[in-house]
Design a protein around this motif. Structure first.
Motif, mmCIF file in Angstrom:
data_model
loop_
_atom_site.group_PDB
_atom_site.id
_atom_site.type_symbol
_atom_site.label_atom_id
_atom_site.label_comp_id
_atom_site.label_asym_id
_atom_site.label_seq_id
_atom_site.Cartn_x
_atom_site.Cartn_y
_atom_site.Cartn_z
ATOM 1 N N LEU B 40 0.852 -1.184 0.000
ATOM 2 C CA LEU B 40 0.000 0.000 0.000
ATOM 3 C C LEU B 40 0.888 1.234 0.000
ATOM 4 O O LEU B 40 1.830 1.326 0.778
ATOM 5 N N LYS B 41 0.554 2.135 -0.880
ATOM 6 C CA LYS B 41 1.228 3.432 -0.807
ATOM 7 C C LYS B 41 0.297 4.347 -0.035
ATOM 8 O O LYS B 41 -0.886 4.449 -0.352
ATOM 9 N N ILE B 42 0.832 4.982 1.008
ATOM 10 C CA ILE B 42 -0.010 5.841 1.840
ATOM 11 C C ILE B 42 0.549 7.253 1.796
ATOM 12 O O ILE B 42 1.736 7.476 2.029
ATOM 13 N N VAL B 43 -0.321 8.193 1.473
ATOM 14 C CA VAL B 43 0.083 9.584 1.334
ATOM 15 C C VAL B 43 -0.756 10.417 2.295
ATOM 16 O O VAL B 43 -1.954 10.175 2.453
ATOM 17 N N GLU B 44 -0.111 11.354 2.949
ATOM 18 C CA GLU B 44 -0.814 12.204 3.904
ATOM 19 C C GLU B 44 -0.820 13.624 3.369
ATOM 20 O O GLU B 44 0.224 14.136 2.967
ATOM 21 N N LYS B 45 -1.993 14.237 3.369
ATOM 22 C CA LYS B 45 -2.079 15.622 2.894
ATOM 23 C C LYS B 45 -2.398 16.517 4.070
ATOM 24 O O LYS B 45 -3.234 16.186 4.899
ATOM 25 N N GLY B 46 -1.766 17.677 4.116
ATOM 26 C CA GLY B 46 -2.069 18.661 5.144
ATOM 27 C C GLY B 46 -1.319 18.411 6.437
ATOM 28 O O GLY B 46 -0.606 17.413 6.595
ATOM 29 N N GLN B 47 -1.470 19.366 7.369
ATOM 30 C CA GLN B 47 -0.771 19.300 8.656
ATOM 31 C C GLN B 47 -1.713 18.769 9.723
ATOM 32 O O GLN B 47 -2.927 18.943 9.619
ATOM 33 N N ARG B 53 -5.413 11.050 5.158
ATOM 34 C CA ARG B 53 -4.599 9.993 4.571
ATOM 35 C C ARG B 53 -5.276 9.410 3.349
ATOM 36 O O ARG B 53 -6.486 9.207 3.340
ATOM 37 N N VAL B 185 -3.057 12.508 -6.140
ATOM 38 C CA VAL B 185 -1.713 12.692 -5.599
ATOM 39 C C VAL B 185 -1.076 11.338 -5.294
ATOM 40 O O VAL B 185 0.095 11.093 -5.578
ATOM 41 N N ASN B 189 3.920 10.447 -8.731
ATOM 42 C CA ASN B 189 5.096 10.362 -7.861
ATOM 43 C C ASN B 189 5.310 11.706 -7.195
ATOM 44 O O ASN B 189 5.488 12.726 -7.837
ATOM 45 N N VAL B 190 5.195 11.709 -5.884
ATOM 46 C CA VAL B 190 5.272 12.966 -5.153
ATOM 47 C C VAL B 190 6.568 13.053 -4.378
ATOM 48 O O VAL B 190 6.851 14.058 -3.749
ATOM 49 N N GLU B 191 7.375 12.013 -4.446
ATOM 50 C CA GLU B 191 8.564 12.035 -3.621
ATOM 51 C C GLU B 191 9.719 12.702 -4.318
ATOM 52 O O GLU B 191 9.789 12.793 -5.526
ATOM 53 N N GLU B 192 10.643 13.141 -3.511
ATOM 54 C CA GLU B 192 11.907 13.632 -4.027
ATOM 55 C C GLU B 192 12.639 12.482 -4.685
ATOM 56 O O GLU B 192 12.343 11.321 -4.431
#
Ligand code: SF4
Ligand code: SF4
Lengths: 306, 207
Positions: B40-47, B53, B185, B189-192
């Motif tokens: 699973l790819k898990i991405v978190e948006k916001g603070q 998630r 998102v 690909n959102v990673e560096e």
């Protein structure tokens, strides 16, 4: 609109598939193809003063091309199965073209070298003319290996095979200059002073020829980057990676400045009459081309796919 | 009836990020540590405290036009008629060109066997009349598996009635893993870039 903070909490990244061996392999085939082409040019022109260079390069080409595939086999996860490449070929895969080219080309190169050393001019000329397309495809196909792996934006450009070919010429000529200069310095004592003078002029001419190929190489690299920067987002990312990202020191610093601009100045500038400058330029050029292989192979894979 | 063509539909709205599919896959296919055939790819948006998630189950798409099959120099990677892309473990030489070519980063080198592997949609289970282990395990039935050429199958119905997406359509690989309600998102690909100099894989001598 302000983009919200985005953090990747969990993701899996698998190990980069192609490691430094592959870059090294590209480097060696490039050297080999470059020196073969120089050798054939020398043989075809047929002038007496080109003989030594024709001979040196004729022997360099097959030796380098025997070293090169060892890198490939070392990179395999199952090195002992390398013969599967010949038995179970797949004509849509560039690696398959490569495995046959990489077998045919050294054989051709060795026969050609024998012809050159035994002074059979006509045979050497014919073999040379036949060999040039082979040398070009041996190196050109390596560009296709990268270009046809469509996942990586840095590789997947039509310029890739040509860039590889031209940089092969650059590094090949560089190597020939180095070897010819060593021969001139230590193994050429028997020749008359005029002949030595002539040999030296020849080496300097080769170095100048190298400078012109560097210009062509720079043109191709610049056009590749310009297109990357204006194409889709992955391509932009690839362009920024080598211009400002992790690979910028290697690309801009080593490949462009150290490996192309400085040698060009050394060879065409005020030091153009000096053999030392030509040799230093050739060494720098080879460092630059090695860096280019590294940036392309490794850098291309560091852009995450997901 | 036309030939079988398997496909998977993943309803991301149902996924609770429990990793049961990943665990089931590891058990079924004996996937070693360090590597994954599905995850699973898990991405978190916001603070915090307003973070949200988003999850994206990932696996091989068993593409309709797989670049891995085209580029494999030994035809070790091949495609069954029902669309499953397999890697012949006796033929693969481990050149890893398929890994370099696949736009989805779903192939891996099995560190114990030094062979390239990926998700095969549990073809051995399919042949025995079962569904893949991940589909069987998923507690929320977020994963649906079946034959797209059979209009009565569950996947065909889902595909006909829902808005679906695939990963990287522009790559022309025709993925056969469809997502319902996946976040944009999470799908990109959102990673560096991976910092290669800190990876220990720069020169890995293999014996
Ligand atoms: S997702 Fe990648 S490995 Fe799977 S079939 Fe498509 S190209 Fe091949
Ligand atoms: S690693 Fe194996 S499956 Fe992949 S391209 Fe090479 S031989 Fe084919």
């Amino acid at each position: 609109m302000e983009q919200p903070d985005i953090n990747v909490v969990y993701n899996v990244k698998h190990q980069l598939p192609l490691i430094i061996y592959i870059g090294q392999y590209f480097f060696f085939t490039g050297l080999s193809a470059g020196s073969f082409v120089i050798s054939v040019i020398a043989t075809l022109l047929g002038r007496k003063e080109f003989k030594p260079i024709g001979k040196i390069t004729a022997i360099l080409a097959p030796i380098l091309l025997i070293i090169a595939p060892l890198n490939l086999i070392a990179d395999l996860e199952q090195p002992l199965r390398f013969w599967h490449l010949f038995l179970y070929y797949n004509w849509t895969s560039p690696i398959t073209y490569g495995s046959f080219l990489l077998t045919a080309y050294p054989i051709m190169g060795i026969i050609y070298a024998i012809m050159v050393y035994t002074n059979r001019q006509t045979a050497a000329k014919i073999l040379g003319i036949l060999g040039i397309p082979l040398a070009i495809s041996v190196h050109g196909y390596t560009g296709f290996i990268l270009a046809l792996a469509k996942a990586r934006a840095l590789w997947n450009t039509a310029a890739m095979p040509t860039i590889f070919l031209v940089s092969a010429m650059v590094s090949g000529i560089g190597l020939v200059v180095i070897v010819a200069a060593i021969r001139w310095k230590w193994f050429d004592k028997k020749a008359t002073p005029e002949q030595r003078e002539q040999d030296k002029r020849l080496i300097l001419q080769l170095a100048q020829f190298m400078a012109y190929t560097i210009m062509l190489d720079l043109f191709l690299v610049v056009s590749d980057i310009l297109v990357l920067l204006t194409a889709h987002s992955d391509a932009l990312e690839a362009g920024m990676l080598i211009l400002t990202g992790n690979f910028a020191p290697l690309f801009v610093g080593v490949e462009i400045i150290l490996g192309a601009l400085i040698p060009m100045v050394l060879v065409l500038g005020p030091t153009r009459k000096s053999l030392t400058a030509a040799v230093v330029a050739s060494i720098l050029v080879n460092i630059g081309v090695y860096a280019m292989r590294f940036v392309m192979v490794i850098g291309g894979q560091t852009i995450p796919l997901s | 009836m036309a030939e079988k063509r398997y496909a998977m539909v993943i309803d991301v709205r149902r996924c609770i990020s429990c990793f049961a599919c990943s665990v089931a896959c590891k058990a079924e296919m004996k996937v070693p540590l360090e590597v994954f055939a599905t995850w699973l790819k898990i991405v978190e948006k916001g603070q915090d405290p307003n973070a949200q998630r988003f999850v994206l189950p990932r696996l091989c798409n068993n593409c309709g036009n797989p670049i891995c099959t085209r580029n494999c120099p030994t035809r070790a990677t091949w495609q069954r008629e029902d669309g499953i892309v397999l890697v012949d473990q006796h033929r693969c030489i481990g050149c890893k060109y398929c890994i370099a070519s696949c736009p989805y980063d779903v192939r891996y080198v099995n560190p114990l066997k030094n062979l390239v592997q990926k998700c095969y949609w549990c073809h051995h289970r399919l042949d025995a009349g079962l569904v893949p282990a991940c589909v069987e395990t998923c507690p929320t039935r977020a994963l649906t598996f079946g034959d797209v050429n059979d209009p009565k199958s569950e996947v065909s119905k889902l595909l006909a009635t829902s808005a679906t997406q695939v990963l990287k359509k522009e790559m022309q690989t025709e993925p056969f893993v469809y997502y319902i309600g996946a976040d944009e998102v999470a799908m990109s690909n959102v990673e560096e870039e991976i910092n290669y100099y800190t990876e220990s894989t720069l020169i890995k001598i293999r014996i």
